[in-house]
Design a protein around this motif. Sequence first.
Motif: not given
Length: 66
Positions: A1-4, A6-15
């Motif tokens: 990424m060239s810009d500083s 923050d990036l929001t990510l959606t992730i899935t975790f196992t229990p």
Amino acid sequence: MSDSADLTLTITFTPELLAAIDDWIARHDEPLPSREDAVCQLVSGRLGADGPSTILPQFTTGRDIV
């Protein structure tokens, strides 16, 4: 990424992984980090920013995470 920005990510975790993150949080002093902060600290640690972490022992370098 060239810009500083923050990036929001959606992730899935196992229990099991979510429980491991919650256990990691519980080992800290008050005020406890949020899950979001905990994940950021764990990722930063694995990438070498804050020293090694033991929560994700199957990863050997930051490159293994992506």
